[in-house]
Structures are given as C-alpha cells and as structure tokens.
Design an enzyme around this catalytic site. Structure first.
Site, PDB file in Angstrom:
ATOM      1  N   CYS A 122      -4.472   2.458  -3.478  1.00  0.00           N
ATOM      2  CA  CYS A 122      -3.717   3.126  -2.995  1.00  0.00           C
ATOM      3  C   CYS A 122      -2.429   2.044  -2.924  1.00  0.00           C
ATOM      4  O   CYS A 122      -1.542   2.188  -2.123  1.00  0.00           O
ATOM      5  CB  CYS A 122      -3.744   3.452  -1.528  1.00  0.00           C
TER       6      CYS A 122
ATOM      7  N   ASP B 288       2.790  -4.809   7.688  1.00  0.00           N
ATOM      8  CA  ASP B 288       1.786  -3.225   7.755  1.00  0.00           C
ATOM      9  C   ASP B 288       0.636  -4.208   8.710  1.00  0.00           C
ATOM     10  O   ASP B 288      -0.032  -5.181   7.154  1.00  0.00           O
ATOM     11  CB  ASP B 288       2.029  -2.625   6.787  1.00  0.00           C
TER      12      ASP B 288
ATOM     13  N   LYS C  68     -10.232   0.138  10.585  1.00  0.00           N
ATOM     14  CA  LYS C  68      -9.973  -1.363   9.489  1.00  0.00           C
ATOM     15  C   LYS C  68     -10.875  -2.569  10.219  1.00  0.00           C
ATOM     16  O   LYS C  68     -11.172  -3.597  10.239  1.00  0.00           O
ATOM     17  CB  LYS C  68      -9.048  -1.786   8.773  1.00  0.00           C
TER      18      LYS C  68
ATOM     19  N   HIS D  10       0.808  -1.403  -0.326  1.00  0.00           N
ATOM     20  CA  HIS D  10      -0.086   0.171   0.195  1.00  0.00           C
ATOM     21  C   HIS D  10       0.778   1.528   0.221  1.00  0.00           C
ATOM     22  O   HIS D  10       2.298   0.757   0.399  1.00  0.00           O
ATOM     23  CB  HIS D  10      -0.946   0.174   1.225  1.00  0.00           C
TER      24      HIS D  10
ATOM     25  N   GLN E 155      -3.771  -4.733   7.195  1.00  0.00           N
ATOM     26  CA  GLN E 155      -5.100  -6.094   6.559  1.00  0.00           C
ATOM     27  C   GLN E 155      -5.522  -7.147   7.374  1.00  0.00           C
ATOM     28  O   GLN E 155      -6.405  -7.648   7.380  1.00  0.00           O
ATOM     29  CB  GLN E 155      -4.873  -6.244   4.847  1.00  0.00           C
TER      30      GLN E 155
HETATM   31  N1  7TS Z   1      -1.973  -0.307   4.567  1.00  0.00           N
HETATM   32  C1  7TS Z   1      -2.050  -1.106   4.280  1.00  0.00           C
HETATM   33  C2  7TS Z   1      -1.446  -2.880   4.112  1.00  0.00           C
HETATM   34  C3  7TS Z   1      -4.137  -1.014   3.309  1.00  0.00           C
HETATM   35  O1  7TS Z   1      -5.163  -2.043   3.475  1.00  0.00           O
HETATM   36  C4  7TS Z   1      -4.040   0.250   3.792  1.00  0.00           C
HETATM   37  C5  7TS Z   1      -5.636   1.066   4.171  1.00  0.00           C
HETATM   38  C6  7TS Z   1      -3.223   1.031   4.855  1.00  0.00           C
HETATM   39  C7  7TS Z   1      -1.740   0.926   4.819  1.00  0.00           C
HETATM   40  C8  7TS Z   1      -3.186   2.908   5.431  1.00  0.00           C
HETATM   41  O2  7TS Z   1      -4.177   2.477   6.556  1.00  0.00           O
HETATM   42  P1  7TS Z   1      -4.939   4.301   7.274  1.00  0.00           P
HETATM   43  O3  7TS Z   1      -6.208   3.210   8.159  1.00  0.00           O
HETATM   44  O4  7TS Z   1      -3.474   3.968   7.622  1.00  0.00           O
HETATM   45  O5  7TS Z   1      -5.291   4.752   6.185  1.00  0.00           O
HETATM   46  N2  7TS Z   1      -6.072   0.851   2.892  1.00  0.00           N
HETATM   47  C9  7TS Z   1      -6.944   1.495   1.984  1.00  0.00           C
HETATM   48  C10 7TS Z   1      -7.474   0.531   0.997  1.00  0.00           C
HETATM   49  O6  7TS Z   1      -7.680  -0.826   0.873  1.00  0.00           O
HETATM   50  N3  7TS Z   1      -8.744   0.722   0.995  1.00  0.00           N
HETATM   51  O7  7TS Z   1      -9.054   2.104   1.466  1.00  0.00           O
HETATM   52  C11 7TS Z   1      -7.721   2.319   2.477  1.00  0.00           C
END
Ligand code: 7TS
Length: 415
Positions: free
Chosen positions: A373, A209, A235, A132, A212
């Site tokens: 992303c 990371d 999430k 990501h 997910q």
């Molecule tokens: N890493 C992964 C693997 C992710 O899927 C996401 C967000 C992030 C980092 C960033 O997370 P945040 O909470 O700091 O924004 N992924 C997604 C997605 O797949 N669609 O919208 C956000």
C-alpha cells in the site's frame, strides 16, 4: 535506542509469551507456522480472545442508550477501554480518544472534518514520499475538493526523510503536516519530535500515522506534542474493526462532525441539530463494542509486559535478522535508517517476491509480498514490489534462523 538499559533478551520470556498465542501452534503445509507478517496484522493472545467471548456471554447490549444492567455493563466496558487507550498513549483525558474503524478511518476523519473546515484553495498540505496510501489518498481527496496543493518531504536512498528539504518546503500556506511515525516499508522511525517542533514554531498542526509505531514503541503524546495520532487495534494484538484517533481538545472542539447519526447529537429537530460533547460528537451510530473490550485486553497484555521491553526485544531480533539476511547472496534490503523498527523489505536478485512468498509459505513462513500500500515508494525505488518480513514480541531468534535458511533454499530452488 541503545540497549544499555534494563532488559536483556534473555530476561524476555518469549516461550512463555508464545503460550498465550494458540495460533502459533498451527501447522502450515505440515510445518510449524512462522508468522512474519506482523506489519499487516498481528495474532491475538488468549486474553483478547477470552474478552470477546466474555463480552457476548455476559455483557452484550448497545452502549450509551438504555437503562438496564447489560447496557450499563456494555457502556462501562466500552468507556473503560477508552480510558485504557488514553493511559496507554499518556493522553491527558479520555475526551481526546475517538474510536474509529482503524488508522484509515481516523485519518479520513481528520482530512474530512478538520480539513474541510480549515483548508482553503491555494493552501498546502505537507506529506512525505513514504506514506501508506491511508495517509495519502484522504489528503488527495481533500486537496481536489478544496483546491489545495500537496507537498512531499522526500526520502533518501537509505529510506530516511530529508529534514533539510522539509524546512525549505514549509511556507506561510502550509496548513497541516501528516506523516508516518514508522514506515511500513523501510521500518524507518522518522524524526517526528524535530518535525513537530519545527511545525509548531510556525503554528502548523501535525498528524502522526502511528499504525506501525504505537504497537511497537512506548508512546507519550504529551511528550511528542503531536496534534493528531491515528492507530489500529489489530496491529497491536487487538481485534480488527477498531482503532483510534487521538487529538488535542481544542482541535476536536473546533472541528465539524465527521458523520451524522445517533449518539453524536445532543438535540435533534427536523431541520437541524446540536452536537454531543467530544469524543461522542465523532462517534455516530453503534460502535464496535466487542472490539473495544478485546482492544482493552490487548492493551493490558502489552502493558503487563511493558512497551520498553517489547521495543528492546524487537530491536535485538531486527538487528539479528538484518545481519543474517545481509549474508544471503543477492539479497537487497530497502531502507538503512539507524533508527528503525522490525520491518524489513527486501528482494533477492532474479527472484519475484511473489514466488519467494509462495515458496516460504510452503515452508510454513508467512511474509508479505507486494507494494505494501505504498505504490509511490515502489515507483521511486524503480521496483514493482518487495518481500517484507515484520516481527512482533512472539517471534524468536530460531524463527529468524529458519527464515534465513529458507531464503537460501529459495535461491537454490529458483536460480
Ligand atoms: N498507515 C500505515 C503506516 C500502515 O502500515 C497501515 C497498514 C495503515 C496506515 C492502515 O491501517 P488500517 O488498520 O487502517 O488498515 N499497513 C499494512 C501493511 O503494511 N500491510 O498490510 C497493512
């Protein structure tokens, strides 16, 4: 993971769970909501919504500062949330839990506070091609700043990391490996245990990371032996604006602060200061206190069901969805890893994913369409975008039937 064990989906009372999520009763364009965008953010159960309200009704004050009852309640609740996080991921101590804005900030914290201290010109930072942007751009910024080099573990046609290439990419200059535990595009669960072992054999720390993975799999940081783990509350049924960086104590002790301000200091003079103990050294300023209360409620909610049960139920849903989707003419699925979570990226030949998402929205179905992303993945696959359905514990087999039937209708409508 095999389904030999304890839970059959029949024992998983999804209808009972759905009662806790009032938003699932919403009508979208007159149709019942089918929410399949859980990889982007999840819906919130009543105990989380109640915790936020309860915080403002009974506990609101700033943390760690004043000597009055509300401040004590706020501080106690905030620190209890930290303990709950530590227990959820089986960390040894709550000292290892830093609250951040989310996964993105947690990774930026490491790239900035650890990276600037320990990465030098000519050193190498190992990532993968399936990250990501959150686990890519912070390292690009660091590499540009200090003159380090980025290396990438490639993925195969099936969306699986090429671990043999990983071994050949390692060098005496590799300073850190940062990779996603579960891909937000392919759903692949990466072989992190193996990668961590190989990295540690060479004394290299590993950042996971977990954006997910932590919401969907039982996590034991002690067993995984990862050095850093980043994830987001939103999430995993909790509020937005709060997330976690877990790190081993010795790493946190040796890192410079990330941001300066109140709370992260011990003593301040005009010219210089000393730092507070970990984890407070990394939490400058007033944090998102109410979100910590809500996050705690989300963790309790997940624990009350049991993460093993959540994983098994989602695997049944995912297998069912994959099998049904594969029967839709012209539908291509990206990613075919044997170890995978409930994220399915796909396209229907001749149909733009944005048009498809709009069509499904008209039928009450929320999916994601875009590059997720992860533009480098799209480039390597030679596509501009995909559609993506992603599941969580409140989704049902009936919703998947309706979703797949609607995919067929979209083909008829557009093609
Ligand atoms: N890493 C992964 C693997 C992710 O899927 C996401 C967000 C992030 C980092 C960033 O997370 P945040 O909470 O700091 O924004 N992924 C997604 C997605 O797949 N669609 O919208 C956000």
């Amino acid at each position: 993971m095999q389904l030999e064990s304890v839970v059959r989906p029949a024992e998983f009372d999804v209808l009972r769970i759905r009662e806790d999520f009032p938003i699932l009763n919403e009508k979208i364009h007159g149709k019942p909501l089918v929410y399949l965008d859980n990889a982007a953010t999840t819906q919130k159960p009543l105990p989380v919504i109640d915790a936020l309200r309860d915080y403002y009704l009974h506990h609101n004050a700033n943390v760690h500062r004043a000597i009055h009852v509300l401040a004590e309640r706020a501080t106690e609740g905030y620190e209890k949330a930290r303990q709950a996080v530590a227990e959820f991921i089986k960390a040894r101590s709550e000292r290892q839990i830093i609250f951040t804005r989310g996964t993105t900030e947690a990774i930026n914290l490491v790239a900035s506070a650890w990276g600037r201290k320990f990465v030098r010109a000519g050193d190498e930072i190992m990532l993968t091609e399936m990250e990501h942007h959150s686990n890519l751009v912070p390292w690009q910024i660091l590499a540009q700043e200090v003159g380090a080099v980025l290396r990438f573990i490639p993925f195969t046609e099936e969306g699986i990391l090429d671990v043999r290439r990983f071994e050949t990419l390692l060098s005496g200059r590799t300073r850190i490996i940062a990779l996603s535990h579960m891909s937000n595009v392919f759903g692949t669960i990466n072989p992190i245990k193996r990668i961590i072992r190989m990295a540690h054999d060479r004394g290299i720390p590993v950042l996971l990371d977990g954006a997910q993975s932590v919401p969907h799999l039982p996590i034991d940081v002690d067993f995984l032996d990862c050095d850093f783990l980043a994830f987001s509350s939103h999430k995993m049924l909790g509020p937005t604006g709060i997330g976690v960086l877990y790190a081993k104590d010795h790493l946190l002790e040796n890192m410079n602060p990330y941001q300066g301000g109140g709370e992260m200091i011990s003593t301040v003079w005009l010219e210089n200061s000393t730092w507070n103990e970990i984890p407070h050294k990394f939490e400058a300023g007033t944090p998102n206190i109410e979100a910590a209360f809500g996050f705690h409620a989300a963790l309790d909610y997940l624990q009350s069901i049991g993460m093993k049960r959540v994983t098994l139920y989602e695997q049944e849903l995912t297998t069912y969805a994959l099998n049904r989707m594969k029967q839709v003419e012209g539908l291509n699925i990206y990613g075919d890893a044997p170890e995978r979570g409930g994220v399915i990226s796909f396209n229907i030949e001749g149909l733009h994913p944005h048009d498809l998402a709009q069509f499904l929205d008209q039928h009450g179905i929320a999916i994601r369409a875009g590059h997720h992303c992860a533009q480098p993945i799209m480039r390597k696959l030679n596509i501009a975008a995909t559609a993506r359905a992603s599941f969580y514990l409140y989704n049902t087999f009936e919703e998947i039937d309706y979703f797949v039937d609607s995919l067929r209708k979209a083909r008829v409508f557009f093609l």
